[in-house]
Design a protein around this motif. Structure first.
Motif, PDB file in Angstrom:
ATOM      1  N   VAL A  99       0.840  -1.203   0.000  1.00  0.00           N
ATOM      2  CA  VAL A  99       0.000   0.000   0.000  1.00  0.00           C
ATOM      3  C   VAL A  99       0.872   1.249   0.000  1.00  0.00           C
ATOM      4  CG1 VAL A  99      -1.625   1.357   1.377  1.00  0.00           C
ATOM      5  CG2 VAL A  99      -1.986  -1.100   1.090  1.00  0.00           C
ATOM      6  N   ASN A 100       1.877   1.272   0.857  1.00  0.00           N
ATOM      7  CA  ASN A 100       2.778   2.427   0.926  1.00  0.00           C
ATOM      8  C   ASN A 100       3.567   2.620  -0.364  1.00  0.00           C
ATOM      9  OD1 ASN A 100       2.215   3.486   3.514  1.00  0.00           O
ATOM     10  ND2 ASN A 100       3.448   1.893   4.493  1.00  0.00           N
ATOM     11  N   ASN A 122      -6.796   4.618  -4.215  1.00  0.00           N
ATOM     12  CA  ASN A 122      -7.444   3.667  -3.331  1.00  0.00           C
ATOM     13  C   ASN A 122      -8.181   2.647  -4.178  1.00  0.00           C
ATOM     14  OD1 ASN A 122      -8.410   2.411  -1.005  1.00  0.00           O
ATOM     15  ND2 ASN A 122      -9.003   4.327  -0.025  1.00  0.00           N
ATOM     16  N   ILE A 123      -8.653   1.586  -3.532  1.00  0.00           N
ATOM     17  CA  ILE A 123      -9.446   0.585  -4.230  1.00  0.00           C
ATOM     18  C   ILE A 123     -10.929   0.815  -3.940  1.00  0.00           C
ATOM     19  CG2 ILE A 123      -7.574  -1.096  -4.118  1.00  0.00           C
ATOM     20  CD1 ILE A 123      -9.317  -2.580  -1.962  1.00  0.00           C
ATOM     21  N   LEU A 124     -11.786   0.093  -4.625  1.00  0.00           N
ATOM     22  CA  LEU A 124     -13.223   0.171  -4.423  1.00  0.00           C
ATOM     23  C   LEU A 124     -13.674  -0.780  -3.317  1.00  0.00           C
ATOM     24  CD1 LEU A 124     -16.091   1.087  -5.590  1.00  0.00           C
ATOM     25  CD2 LEU A 124     -15.995  -1.046  -6.901  1.00  0.00           C
ATOM     26  N   ILE A 125     -14.575  -0.317  -2.464  1.00  0.00           N
ATOM     27  CA  ILE A 125     -15.238  -1.193  -1.497  1.00  0.00           C
ATOM     28  C   ILE A 125     -16.515  -1.688  -2.168  1.00  0.00           C
ATOM     29  CG2 ILE A 125     -16.265  -1.367   0.800  1.00  0.00           C
ATOM     30  CD1 ILE A 125     -14.534   1.010   1.643  1.00  0.00           C
ATOM     31  N   ILE A 136      -8.354  -2.899   3.291  1.00  0.00           N
ATOM     32  CA  ILE A 136      -7.325  -2.355   2.393  1.00  0.00           C
ATOM     33  C   ILE A 136      -7.566  -0.866   2.151  1.00  0.00           C
ATOM     34  CG2 ILE A 136      -6.395  -2.453   0.052  1.00  0.00           C
ATOM     35  CD1 ILE A 136      -7.046  -5.480   0.079  1.00  0.00           C
ATOM     36  N   SER A 137      -8.840  -0.503   1.927  1.00  0.00           N
ATOM     37  CA  SER A 137      -9.180   0.904   1.693  1.00  0.00           C
ATOM     38  C   SER A 137      -8.759   1.771   2.871  1.00  0.00           C
ATOM     39  CB  SER A 137     -10.681   1.034   1.443  1.00  0.00           C
ATOM     40  OG  SER A 137     -11.038   2.390   1.263  1.00  0.00           O
ATOM     41  N   LYS A 138      -9.026   1.312   4.085  1.00  0.00           N
ATOM     42  CA  LYS A 138      -8.637   2.077   5.280  1.00  0.00           C
ATOM     43  C   LYS A 138      -7.118   2.165   5.413  1.00  0.00           C
ATOM     44  CE  LYS A 138     -11.462  -0.290   7.998  1.00  0.00           C
ATOM     45  NZ  LYS A 138     -12.179  -0.784   9.201  1.00  0.00           N
ATOM     46  N   SER A 139      -6.416   1.147   4.939  1.00  0.00           N
ATOM     47  CA  SER A 139      -4.956   1.188   4.973  1.00  0.00           C
ATOM     48  C   SER A 139      -4.428   2.292   4.054  1.00  0.00           C
ATOM     49  CB  SER A 139      -4.393  -0.169   4.551  1.00  0.00           C
ATOM     50  OG  SER A 139      -2.983  -0.170   4.617  1.00  0.00           O
ATOM     51  N   PHE A 140      -5.026   2.430   2.863  1.00  0.00           N
ATOM     52  CA  PHE A 140      -4.644   3.526   1.961  1.00  0.00           C
ATOM     53  C   PHE A 140      -4.930   4.879   2.619  1.00  0.00           C
ATOM     54  CE2 PHE A 140      -4.591   0.451  -1.568  1.00  0.00           C
ATOM     55  CZ  PHE A 140      -3.536   0.945  -2.329  1.00  0.00           C
ATOM     56  N   VAL A 159      -7.918  11.996  -0.367  1.00  0.00           N
ATOM     57  CA  VAL A 159      -7.782  10.546  -0.489  1.00  0.00           C
ATOM     58  C   VAL A 159      -9.034   9.979  -1.154  1.00  0.00           C
ATOM     59  CG1 VAL A 159      -7.469   8.361   0.733  1.00  0.00           C
ATOM     60  CG2 VAL A 159      -6.325  10.420   1.549  1.00  0.00           C
ATOM     61  N   THR A 160      -8.836   9.139  -2.147  1.00  0.00           N
ATOM     62  CA  THR A 160      -9.974   8.505  -2.812  1.00  0.00           C
ATOM     63  C   THR A 160     -10.747   7.633  -1.829  1.00  0.00           C
ATOM     64  OG1 THR A 160      -8.812   8.460  -4.948  1.00  0.00           O
ATOM     65  CG2 THR A 160     -10.681   6.961  -4.677  1.00  0.00           C
ATOM     66  N   LEU A 161     -12.054   7.773  -1.833  1.00  0.00           N
ATOM     67  CA  LEU A 161     -12.944   6.910  -1.070  1.00  0.00           C
ATOM     68  C   LEU A 161     -14.013   6.433  -2.044  1.00  0.00           C
ATOM     69  CD1 LEU A 161     -13.927   5.597   1.514  1.00  0.00           C
ATOM     70  CD2 LEU A 161     -15.062   7.747   2.128  1.00  0.00           C
ATOM     71  N   ALA A 162     -13.823   5.223  -2.574  1.00  0.00           N
ATOM     72  CA  ALA A 162     -14.716   4.667  -3.592  1.00  0.00           C
ATOM     73  C   ALA A 162     -15.569   3.571  -2.966  1.00  0.00           C
ATOM     74  CB  ALA A 162     -13.907   4.118  -4.758  1.00  0.00           C
ATOM     75  N   ILE A 163     -16.881   3.769  -2.991  1.00  0.00           N
ATOM     76  CA  ILE A 163     -17.805   2.862  -2.308  1.00  0.00           C
ATOM     77  C   ILE A 163     -18.925   2.470  -3.270  1.00  0.00           C
ATOM     78  CG2 ILE A 163     -19.250   2.541  -0.271  1.00  0.00           C
ATOM     79  CD1 ILE A 163     -17.897   5.070   0.900  1.00  0.00           C
ATOM     80  N   SER A 164     -19.247   1.196  -3.321  1.00  0.00           N
ATOM     81  CA  SER A 164     -20.341   0.758  -4.175  1.00  0.00           C
ATOM     82  C   SER A 164     -21.680   0.951  -3.469  1.00  0.00           C
ATOM     83  CB  SER A 164     -20.187  -0.717  -4.552  1.00  0.00           C
ATOM     84  OG  SER A 164     -20.566  -1.552  -3.469  1.00  0.00           O
TER      85      SER A 164
END
Length: 285
Positions: A99-100, A122-125, A136-140, A159-164
């Motif tokens: 992630v880092n 970030n990745i998508l939840i 993983i998203s919270k780690s980013f 910070v990207t916060l992508a949520i479905s």
């Protein structure tokens, strides 16, 4: 409240015209749809047309799990942005070191282009806040500021916060997730928030009462805790998100830029042409 253009495959002239007429306040560029060379040219052009316009770059790392598929439509992402974008698996990103690494590479890339603010990847939840993707998203999110601070940049960090939509349906899990975000020790300046659909019919999934309420709640919770929130692909939701505290919304000229769905990275399946949609102030009611 600000309104940004959500850049896509075409629309450069429309973006220029929007800036000239002061209809939009900036642009969020999509690396999938523009080469690195043309991106730098576009940033120069925007700054000349409107020096005060925001110039932002969506890293689109949420498409990294699709990179292993040979049929995904990742466009320029895998061609021009290998400095930070690469194939990733969930198991790899369970390691904080990975992630880092992705954060550091993405920040280094954006430090070399003329952005007015930096958007962390970030990745998508996709399904639930009680999932490995949410971890993983919270780690980013938690590690973004520490990695960004190494550049000693004064530009704001979002910070990207992508949520479905599926994840937004559980109100208790959403509240617990928001509580964690608002109690971070080393927080960013704000968030680039994307509320996405799980299927191709993104409008039907997003425009319902429960999803709208959850999206507004996220904006309110983050804004009252001092975060600036930029909503990507918000289109008709923009005024309501602004009422809930959002700093900005974004929309484009085509349907896949008005609501977000991972289906935009799927191969084209042909079929009939998309149905035209019309809008007026009266219809917004």
């Amino acid at each position: 409240m600000k309104l940004f253009a959500q850049h896509g495959a075409v629309g450069g002239e429309r973006i220029d015209e929007g800036l000239k007429r002061n209809v939009i306040d900036g642009v969020i560029y999509s690396p999938r749809d523009i080469s690195e060379e043309n991106l730098k040219t576009a940033f120069d052009k925007v700054s000349k047309i409107s020096p005060k316009a925001e110039r932002l770059f969506d890293p689109q790392l949420y498409a990294c799990f699709l990179a292993a598929r040979g049929d995904s439509k990742l466009g320029k992402l895998t061609e021009d942005y290998q400095q930070y974008f690469r194939v990733r698996s969930r198991s790899q990103l369970e390691r904080e070191q990975a992630v880092n690494e992705d954060l550091a590479r993405c920040f280094k890339f954006q430090n070399g282009i003329d952005v007015t603010g930096v958007i962390a990847p970030n990745i998508l939840i996709p399904r639930s806040f009680n999932s490995i993707e949410a971890v993983i998203s919270k780690s980013f999110i938690r590690n973004a500021k520490a990695q960004y601070s190494k550049l000693k940049s004064k530009k704001p960090l979002f910070v990207t916060l992508a949520i479905s939509r599926n994840a937004l349906t559980d109100k208790q899990e959403l509240q617990e997730f928001l509580n964690e975000l608002t109690m971070m020790e080393d927080p960013p300046d704000g968030f680039y928030l994307i509320a996405g659909a799980s299927g191709a019919d993104s409008r039907a999934e997003i425009f319902n009462a429960d999803t709208i309420a959850a999206w507004m709640l996220i904006n309110q919770s983050l804004s009252v805790n001092g975060y600036k929130v930029i909503n990507g692909f918000s289109d008709l939701m923009t005024p309501f998100l602004g009422a809930a505290g959002a700093m900005a919304g974004a929309t484009g000229w085509f349907s896949n830029l008005r609501t977000f769905s991972m289906a935009r990275f799927d191969p084209s399946g042909g079929g009939r042409l998309p149905v035209k949609r019309y809008l007026s102030i009266g219809l917004m009611n």
